[in-house]
Design an enzyme around this catalytic site. Structure first.
Site, PDB file in Angstrom:
ATOM      1  N   ASP A 242      65.382  41.130  11.834  1.00  0.00           N
ATOM      2  CA  ASP A 242      65.493  39.989  12.750  1.00  0.00           C
ATOM      3  C   ASP A 242      66.256  40.457  13.988  1.00  0.00           C
ATOM      4  O   ASP A 242      67.084  41.360  13.907  1.00  0.00           O
ATOM      5  CB  ASP A 242      66.233  38.830  12.065  1.00  0.00           C
ATOM      6  CG  ASP A 242      65.956  37.491  12.740  1.00  0.00           C
ATOM      7  OD1 ASP A 242      65.275  36.647  12.124  1.00  0.00           O
ATOM      8  OD2 ASP A 242      66.416  37.286  13.886  1.00  0.00           O
TER       9      ASP A 242
ATOM     10  N   TYR B 124      50.630  30.351  22.297  1.00  0.00           N
ATOM     11  CA  TYR B 124      50.974  30.307  20.870  1.00  0.00           C
ATOM     12  C   TYR B 124      49.693  30.256  20.027  1.00  0.00           C
ATOM     13  O   TYR B 124      49.567  30.970  19.018  1.00  0.00           O
ATOM     14  CB  TYR B 124      51.850  29.082  20.608  1.00  0.00           C
ATOM     15  CG  TYR B 124      52.411  29.012  19.212  1.00  0.00           C
ATOM     16  CD1 TYR B 124      53.511  29.780  18.835  1.00  0.00           C
ATOM     17  CD2 TYR B 124      51.844  28.164  18.258  1.00  0.00           C
ATOM     18  CE1 TYR B 124      54.028  29.706  17.547  1.00  0.00           C
ATOM     19  CE2 TYR B 124      52.358  28.087  16.974  1.00  0.00           C
ATOM     20  CZ  TYR B 124      53.448  28.856  16.623  1.00  0.00           C
ATOM     21  OH  TYR B 124      53.958  28.791  15.348  1.00  0.00           O
TER      22      TYR B 124
ATOM     23  N   VAL C  69      56.545  22.425  10.310  1.00  0.00           N
ATOM     24  CA  VAL C  69      57.540  22.660   9.270  1.00  0.00           C
ATOM     25  C   VAL C  69      58.912  22.363   9.878  1.00  0.00           C
ATOM     26  O   VAL C  69      59.176  22.770  11.020  1.00  0.00           O
ATOM     27  CB  VAL C  69      57.518  24.141   8.802  1.00  0.00           C
ATOM     28  CG1 VAL C  69      58.407  24.328   7.576  1.00  0.00           C
ATOM     29  CG2 VAL C  69      56.095  24.610   8.543  1.00  0.00           C
TER      30      VAL C  69
HETATM   31  N1  LIG Z   1      58.090  25.600  12.191  1.00  0.00           N
HETATM   32  C1  LIG Z   1      56.801  25.323  12.240  1.00  0.00           C
HETATM   33  O1  LIG Z   1      56.382  24.164  12.362  1.00  0.00           O
HETATM   34  C2  LIG Z   1      55.801  26.435  12.125  1.00  0.00           C
HETATM   35  C3  LIG Z   1      54.457  26.091  11.904  1.00  0.00           C
HETATM   36  C4  LIG Z   1      53.511  27.101  11.790  1.00  0.00           C
HETATM   37  C5  LIG Z   1      53.909  28.422  11.901  1.00  0.00           C
HETATM   38  N2  LIG Z   1      55.212  28.720  12.128  1.00  0.00           N
HETATM   39  C6  LIG Z   1      55.577  30.122  12.246  1.00  0.00           C
HETATM   40  O2  LIG Z   1      56.469  30.444  11.204  1.00  0.00           O
HETATM   41  C7  LIG Z   1      57.280  31.548  11.623  1.00  0.00           C
HETATM   42  C8  LIG Z   1      58.755  31.183  11.411  1.00  0.00           C
HETATM   43  O3  LIG Z   1      59.057  30.098  12.264  1.00  0.00           O
HETATM   44  P1  LIG Z   1      60.337  29.164  12.055  1.00  0.00           P
HETATM   45  O4  LIG Z   1      59.896  27.800  12.382  1.00  0.00           O
HETATM   46  O5  LIG Z   1      60.971  29.472  10.771  1.00  0.00           O
HETATM   47  O6  LIG Z   1      61.217  29.672  13.300  1.00  0.00           O
HETATM   48  P2  LIG Z   1      62.790  29.967  13.491  1.00  0.00           P
HETATM   49  O7  LIG Z   1      63.018  29.944  14.961  1.00  0.00           O
HETATM   50  O8  LIG Z   1      63.620  29.087  12.616  1.00  0.00           O
HETATM   51  O9  LIG Z   1      62.919  31.464  12.935  1.00  0.00           O
HETATM   52  C9  LIG Z   1      62.270  32.520  13.580  1.00  0.00           C
HETATM   53  C10 LIG Z   1      63.077  33.786  13.343  1.00  0.00           C
HETATM   54  O10 LIG Z   1      62.365  34.850  14.014  1.00  0.00           O
HETATM   55  C11 LIG Z   1      63.337  35.657  14.667  1.00  0.00           C
HETATM   56  N3  LIG Z   1      62.742  36.359  15.787  1.00  0.00           N
HETATM   57  C12 LIG Z   1      62.251  35.839  16.932  1.00  0.00           C
HETATM   58  N4  LIG Z   1      61.853  36.831  17.753  1.00  0.00           N
HETATM   59  C13 LIG Z   1      62.085  38.008  17.100  1.00  0.00           C
HETATM   60  C14 LIG Z   1      61.894  39.362  17.442  1.00  0.00           C
HETATM   61  N5  LIG Z   1      61.385  39.733  18.626  1.00  0.00           N
HETATM   62  N6  LIG Z   1      62.234  40.294  16.531  1.00  0.00           N
HETATM   63  C15 LIG Z   1      62.773  39.939  15.334  1.00  0.00           C
HETATM   64  N7  LIG Z   1      62.995  38.659  14.974  1.00  0.00           N
HETATM   65  C16 LIG Z   1      62.651  37.711  15.858  1.00  0.00           C
HETATM   66  C17 LIG Z   1      64.415  34.679  15.133  1.00  0.00           C
HETATM   67  O11 LIG Z   1      65.641  35.327  15.419  1.00  0.00           O
HETATM   68  C18 LIG Z   1      64.494  33.738  13.939  1.00  0.00           C
HETATM   69  O12 LIG Z   1      65.446  34.198  12.997  1.00  0.00           O
HETATM   70  C19 LIG Z   1      56.927  31.818  13.087  1.00  0.00           C
HETATM   71  O13 LIG Z   1      55.968  32.850  13.138  1.00  0.00           O
HETATM   72  C20 LIG Z   1      56.289  30.508  13.512  1.00  0.00           C
HETATM   73  O14 LIG Z   1      55.402  30.707  14.578  1.00  0.00           O
HETATM   74  C21 LIG Z   1      56.176  27.765  12.232  1.00  0.00           C
END
Ligand SMILES: NC(=O)c1ccc[n+]([C@@H]2O[C@H](COP(=O)([O-])OP(=O)(O)OC[C@H]3O[C@@H](n4cnc5c(N)ncnc54)[C@H](O)[C@@H]3O)[C@@H](O)[C@H]2O)c1
Length: 233
Positions: free
Chosen positions: A37, A136, A169
């Site tokens: 991360d 996205y 989520v």
């Molecule tokens: N939350 C939603 O509704 C949702 C829905 C569909 C898909 N997603 C996907 O699920 C995944 C997780 O999302 P989340 O909601 O838990 O987000 P979040 O922001 O809570 O966590 C994302 C994590 O990724 C890390 N990160 C970001 N850029 C980075 C980089 N360049 N290198 C290393 N780490 C990096 C951040 O520091 C963070 O810890 C993402 O790919 C997101 O697109 C989320």
């Protein structure tokens, strides 16, 4: 996957949200978890998945991997194309799509050595178009296509590659947009026929289950977990 050794998982984005919950559930199930991360957790070095040199350096520090969970991602702005900053477009691609490729590529030999599994996170946003979300959407459609490409290329190496495509989520990523007034939680819930957002626990549990028996015949699948959002009205 190795049966006699401790199973090792790399979880990108493991400092927050879905990745953090994957790391927690895997540790509870006896896995050794290495978090990649950009924000440090438990003193582990930071890794920027958008930067291949950073990923390759982290890969060189591992002594095996059974499971790669690609959960690092960024949401980007909600500006439409024409008003979007091109640098921000590139950054969303760099993290969400290139980052998924970088981690899989850097761990190919290690995954091959142990008959490993890759679980990526796509999104319903790559299937149902939402205004202002072009970067996205394209990045997540790319993750789904990359999942199928890798599954096809790596099947003969004994590596399975799957993805989940969640609806909304309740994670810090979404919470930040709700707090900034860009998203309304009740409207988000209403987009899902089940009328709520998913929990991180639900998505992480599905990702971890799909990586293991009895799902060993599954590869190349992009599994939608969206409370019915893509079913239509
Ligand atoms: N939350 C939603 O509704 C949702 C829905 C569909 C898909 N997603 C996907 O699920 C995944 C997780 O999302 P989340 O909601 O838990 O987000 P979040 O922001 O809570 O966590 C994302 C994590 O990724 C890390 N990160 C970001 N850029 C980075 C980089 N360049 N290198 C290393 N780490 C990096 C951040 O520091 C963070 O810890 C993402 O790919 C997101 O697109 C989320």
């Amino acid at each position: 996957m190795s049966k006699d050794q401790t199973r090792i998982a790399v979880v990108t984005g493991g400092a927050s949200g879905i990745g953090e919950e994957c790391a927690r559930q895997l540790r509870d199930q006896g896995w050794r978890v290495v978090v990649w991360d950009r924000h440090a957790t438990d003193g582990e070095p930071t890794v920027d998945v958008a930067d291949y040199a950073s990923v390759a350096a982290a890969a060189s520090r591992l002594d095996g991997v059974d499971l790669l969970i690609n959960a690092a991602g960024i949401a980007g702005s909600r500006d439409p194309v024409g008003r979007k900053d091109p640098a921000e477009w590139a950054q969303v691609m760099a993290v969400n799509l290139n980052g998924t490729f970088h981690c899989a590529h850097a761990l190919y030999e290690a995954l091959r050595a142990r008959g490993g599994v890759v679980v990526n996170i796509a999104s319903v946003a790559g299937m149902v178009m939402m205004k202002g979300r072009a970067h996205y959407a394209v990045s997540k459609a790319g993750v789904a296509t990359l999942t199928r490409s890798l599954a096809n290329e790596w099947a003969e190496d004994g590596i399975r590659v799957i993805a989940v495509a969640p609806g909304y989520v309740k994670t810090p990523m979404i919470q930040r947009s709700i707090e900034a007034g860009e998203l309304d939680e009740r409207k988000l819930a209403a987009m899902h026929p089940l009328n709520r957002l998913a929990t991180t626990q639900e998505i992480a549990a599905a990702m971890i289950a799909l990586a293991q028996p009895p799902f060993l015949f599954m590869t190349g699948a992009v599994v939608t977990i969206d409370g019915g959002m893509t079913l239509g009205k």
